[in-house]
Write a protein that holds these residues in place. Sequence first.
Motif, mmCIF file in Angstrom:
data_model
loop_
_atom_site.group_PDB
_atom_site.id
_atom_site.type_symbol
_atom_site.label_atom_id
_atom_site.label_comp_id
_atom_site.label_asym_id
_atom_site.label_seq_id
_atom_site.Cartn_x
_atom_site.Cartn_y
_atom_site.Cartn_z
ATOM 1 N N ALA A 179 27.492 35.326 41.341
ATOM 2 C CA ALA A 179 28.735 36.026 41.013
ATOM 3 C C ALA A 179 29.922 35.194 41.482
ATOM 4 O O ALA A 179 29.824 34.413 42.445
ATOM 5 C CB ALA A 179 28.765 37.409 41.660
ATOM 6 N N LYS A 207 34.430 40.546 44.686
ATOM 7 C CA LYS A 207 33.550 40.174 43.573
ATOM 8 C C LYS A 207 34.226 40.528 42.256
ATOM 9 O O LYS A 207 34.737 41.631 42.088
ATOM 10 C CB LYS A 207 32.212 40.898 43.711
ATOM 11 N N LYS A 238 35.479 31.423 36.029
ATOM 12 C CA LYS A 238 34.400 30.498 35.692
ATOM 13 C C LYS A 238 34.956 29.192 35.138
ATOM 14 O O LYS A 238 34.516 28.096 35.521
ATOM 15 C CB LYS A 238 33.464 31.147 34.682
ATOM 16 N N THR A 275 33.910 41.159 38.299
ATOM 17 C CA THR A 275 32.952 41.487 37.247
ATOM 18 C C THR A 275 33.614 41.730 35.896
ATOM 19 O O THR A 275 32.929 41.670 34.865
ATOM 20 C CB THR A 275 32.143 42.741 37.630
ATOM 21 N N GLU A 276 34.909 42.040 35.855
ATOM 22 C CA GLU A 276 35.596 42.281 34.583
ATOM 23 C C GLU A 276 35.477 41.029 33.729
ATOM 24 O O GLU A 276 35.807 39.921 34.181
ATOM 25 C CB GLU A 276 37.059 42.635 34.851
ATOM 26 N N PRO A 277 34.967 41.125 32.499
ATOM 27 C CA PRO A 277 34.580 39.933 31.731
ATOM 28 C C PRO A 277 35.694 38.906 31.540
ATOM 29 O O PRO A 277 35.447 37.705 31.704
ATOM 30 C CB PRO A 277 34.122 40.524 30.391
ATOM 31 N N ARG A 336 36.494 37.278 34.893
ATOM 32 C CA ARG A 336 35.369 36.435 35.313
ATOM 33 C C ARG A 336 35.356 35.132 34.520
ATOM 34 O O ARG A 336 35.112 34.057 35.079
ATOM 35 C CB ARG A 336 34.039 37.176 35.134
ATOM 36 N N GLN A 354 24.047 36.299 45.179
ATOM 37 C CA GLN A 354 24.064 37.588 45.856
ATOM 38 C C GLN A 354 22.835 37.785 46.735
ATOM 39 O O GLN A 354 22.731 38.780 47.453
ATOM 40 C CB GLN A 354 24.197 38.706 44.823
ATOM 41 N N ASP A 358 25.630 31.270 35.454
ATOM 42 C CA ASP A 358 25.348 32.504 34.723
ATOM 43 C C ASP A 358 24.004 33.120 35.077
ATOM 44 O O ASP A 358 23.555 34.058 34.406
ATOM 45 C CB ASP A 358 25.430 32.260 33.212
#
Length: 249
Positions: A133, A102, A113, A104-106, A109, A62, A128
């Motif tokens: 991100a 982007k 990943k 961000t919701e676990p 994400r 970012q 991480d």
Amino acid sequence: MTKAVQESTPAPYDALAEAKALLRRIRAAALATLAPPDGEPFATLVNVATEPDGSPILLMSQLAAHTRHLANDPRLSLLLAQSGAGDPLAHPRLTLTGKAEKVTEPKRRAALKARFLARHPKSALYADFGDFAFFHVEIAQAHLNGGFGKTGRFDAATLLTDVQGADALLSGEADALAHMNADHKDALALYATVLAGAQHGAWQVTGIDPDGLDLADGDLTARLVFPQRVIDGEGLRKMLVELAKAARS
């Protein structure tokens, strides 16, 4: 909805199949963003992976200029280009336009990943870090240039893989990857070399979706396309057995 239009595509060239293959195989892309305040074009290089439906996944700092551009204006373009000997313009490339989001919701994400690190394991060193991100790319349009006289234009619905009804397959992806990479290395080598036309190597599967398998050997990639759509573990098992038989014969 915009319909797919194939332009100047001499039969038997399959522009859509080429576009789908590039989307899955290419590991790095030129990313173009719009820099504030005037929308000045800006290009850089990023690693790319795909979600099960083929939507691109990006992992970006970012602090990077292009990430700040996307925070201001999420529109982007990605160029996925195949390299090789001879004239660079004779090799196929796929240009995508769309928007970056982007994530961000676990749970989501974690899914991005897992897919990204399967394709780019060295990125685990920084994935991480607090300033990095994951981004989902929502494709709007795709333009294929397959080399001289070979082009095609597609909307997202045409290009992407249909994952409706494939929850059982996708939820079992991690276990299937571990099992195949540990216990079926010979079959993976056959899929890559005999069926996907890749060179010999230590091939592993990095992704599974209803349309096929993503394969990798270090920096090399290949795509095994299923002859029929697969939506669950039993269908995957049967498909892989049949493809292994076909490759051995």
